[in-house]
Design a protein around this motif. Structure first.
Motif, PDB file in Angstrom:
ATOM      1  N   GLY A  59       0.920  -1.234  -0.055  1.00  0.00           N
ATOM      2  CA  GLY A  59      -0.078  -0.084   0.044  1.00  0.00           C
ATOM      3  C   GLY A  59       1.028   1.260   0.117  1.00  0.00           C
ATOM      4  O   GLY A  59       1.913   1.286  -0.645  1.00  0.00           O
ATOM      5  N   PRO A  75      -4.688  -7.914   0.570  1.00  0.00           N
ATOM      6  CA  PRO A  75      -6.212  -7.205   0.434  1.00  0.00           C
ATOM      7  C   PRO A  75      -7.412  -7.716   1.076  1.00  0.00           C
ATOM      8  O   PRO A  75      -7.335  -8.860   1.288  1.00  0.00           O
ATOM      9  N   CYS A  76      -7.885  -6.771   1.911  1.00  0.00           N
ATOM     10  CA  CYS A  76      -8.809  -7.446   2.994  1.00  0.00           C
ATOM     11  C   CYS A  76     -10.328  -6.986   2.685  1.00  0.00           C
ATOM     12  O   CYS A  76     -11.182  -7.408   3.432  1.00  0.00           O
ATOM     13  N   GLN A  77     -10.561  -6.685   1.389  1.00  0.00           N
ATOM     14  CA  GLN A  77     -11.838  -6.265   1.325  1.00  0.00           C
ATOM     15  C   GLN A  77     -12.869  -7.299   1.280  1.00  0.00           C
ATOM     16  O   GLN A  77     -13.955  -6.944   1.765  1.00  0.00           O
ATOM     17  N   SER A 114     -14.017  -7.480   5.082  1.00  0.00           N
ATOM     18  CA  SER A 114     -14.342  -6.511   6.091  1.00  0.00           C
ATOM     19  C   SER A 114     -15.856  -6.047   6.126  1.00  0.00           C
ATOM     20  O   SER A 114     -16.591  -6.547   5.060  1.00  0.00           O
ATOM     21  N   ARG A 124     -12.213   5.208   7.289  1.00  0.00           N
ATOM     22  CA  ARG A 124     -12.471   4.357   5.998  1.00  0.00           C
ATOM     23  C   ARG A 124     -11.807   5.143   4.908  1.00  0.00           C
ATOM     24  O   ARG A 124     -11.439   6.036   4.918  1.00  0.00           O
ATOM     25  N   GLY A 125     -12.155   4.546   3.829  1.00  0.00           N
ATOM     26  CA  GLY A 125     -11.688   4.917   2.343  1.00  0.00           C
ATOM     27  C   GLY A 125     -12.453   5.915   1.700  1.00  0.00           C
ATOM     28  O   GLY A 125     -12.421   6.526   0.837  1.00  0.00           O
ATOM     29  N   GLN A 147      -8.474   6.405  -0.144  1.00  0.00           N
ATOM     30  CA  GLN A 147      -8.537   5.004  -0.033  1.00  0.00           C
ATOM     31  C   GLN A 147      -7.457   4.395   0.572  1.00  0.00           C
ATOM     32  O   GLN A 147      -7.354   3.611   1.266  1.00  0.00           O
ATOM     33  N   ASN A 207      -7.144   2.046   3.910  1.00  0.00           N
ATOM     34  CA  ASN A 207      -6.470   0.728   3.979  1.00  0.00           C
ATOM     35  C   ASN A 207      -5.207   0.628   4.850  1.00  0.00           C
ATOM     36  O   ASN A 207      -4.840  -0.594   5.311  1.00  0.00           O
TER      37      ASN A 207
END
Length: 296
Positions: free
Chosen positions: A9, A74-76, A79, A219-220, A272, A276
């Motif tokens: 990131g 990546p954790c989307q 989440s 948050r993003g 974003q 992140n």
């Protein structure tokens, strides 16, 4: 100790480890916007690499002879912000584990959202770590108890070759603060406001917070107060026409990035990246635990 950062990131984990004195020698990331931001803030190289191609990735990473590998796949898919489905991106957790098992660093740190610990993707990665000979310390940390003025819970798996599971649990837990850090604790009187608006996921949640509490998770997404905001019984103060909304810079500071950190990119991308990122002070807290374990 030579460290490489995977899924780096904009560099929250890298910066925390650097601040603790570790030698971060390279980073790897796929998202171009984050790479440009990382490059503006670090002197070591960052490579644009698709880490799902584990064989190719291993050849590149090996050149940097890492003693330690850190990273947050990546954790989307795990989440609250996502649909709670484990989709293709969750497979990157396996990719991370496979890279660890092939390179065999002394230790590694994997970071993710709290709910990832109970996911099928993590169960699969965990099996790969165990087969490769790592003892695992698994813990959900609240950033507000680890030097960060933000209520942000994140799961960490800290693995070290040849150790028993839970080997670093006491180091993680015994050093936590007894009370959550507030914005006032961290910034003193320098912010210039007492209350601020943070756009909620839905209007069942509060949106106005005081600097005498930890910030909610950054948050993003960051929006101004909408005209029709109805208010919430748990808001810290009533909405006023001049209600403060956090700026990009303030959100970065709440993520404990230093004032000197350069946010490179358009507003959407930078928001974003901030959302992140691992808070720098939380990363440093984890790095301190790694150092304690290595000295032990």
């Amino acid at each position: 100790m030579r460290v490489v950062d995977l899924f780096a990131g904009c560099g929250g984990l890298s910066l925390g480890f650097e601040q603790q004195g570790f030698n971060v020698v390279a980073a790897f990331e796929l998202w171009v916007a984050a790479i440009k931001c990382y490059e503006a803030n670090f002197t070591h190289p960052i490579f644009q690499v698709d880490l799902s191609d584990t064989q190719a990735a291993v050849q590149l990473i090996k050149e940097y002879r890492p003693d330690i590998i850190i990273g947050g796949p990546p954790c989307q898919d795990f989440s609250h912000a996502g649909k709670r489905v484990e989709a293709k991106r969750a497979l990157l957790t396996d990719s991370y584990a496979e890279i660890i098992s092939m390179i065999k660093p002394i230790c590694f740190v994997m970071e993710n959202v709290a709910r990832a610990q109970k996911s099928n993707a993590y169960a699969s990665a965990r099996a790969i770590f165990k087969k490769a000979g790592y003892g695992l310390t698994e813990i959900v940390l609240d950033a507000s108890l680890c030097g960060t003025p933000q209520k942000r819970k994140r799961f960490f798996c800290f693995g070290m070759l040849g150790k028993e599971d839970g080997f670093a649990l006491n180091s993680f837990t015994s050093r936590q603060a007894k009370k959550a850090m507030t914005l006032r604790d961290y910034f003193g009187e320098s912010l210039g406001f007492e209350f601020y608006y943070r756009h909620p996921r839905n209007y069942n949640r509060r949106a106005v917070f005081s600097i005498d509490e930890p910030a909610p998770t950054m948050r993003g997404v960051n929006r101004p107060v909408p005209k029709g905001y109805p208010g919430h019984p748990n808001d810290a103060a009533p909405i006023t026409p001049d209600m403060h909304v956090l700026t990009i810079e303030e959100r970065g500071l709440i993520q404990t990035f230093p004032k000197t950190f350069q946010w490179v990119g358009n507003k959407t991308d930078v928001e974003q990246m901030i959302g992140n990122a691992v808070p720098v002070n939380l990363a440093k807290y984890v790095a301190q635990t790694v150092e304690i374990a290595l000295k032990g």
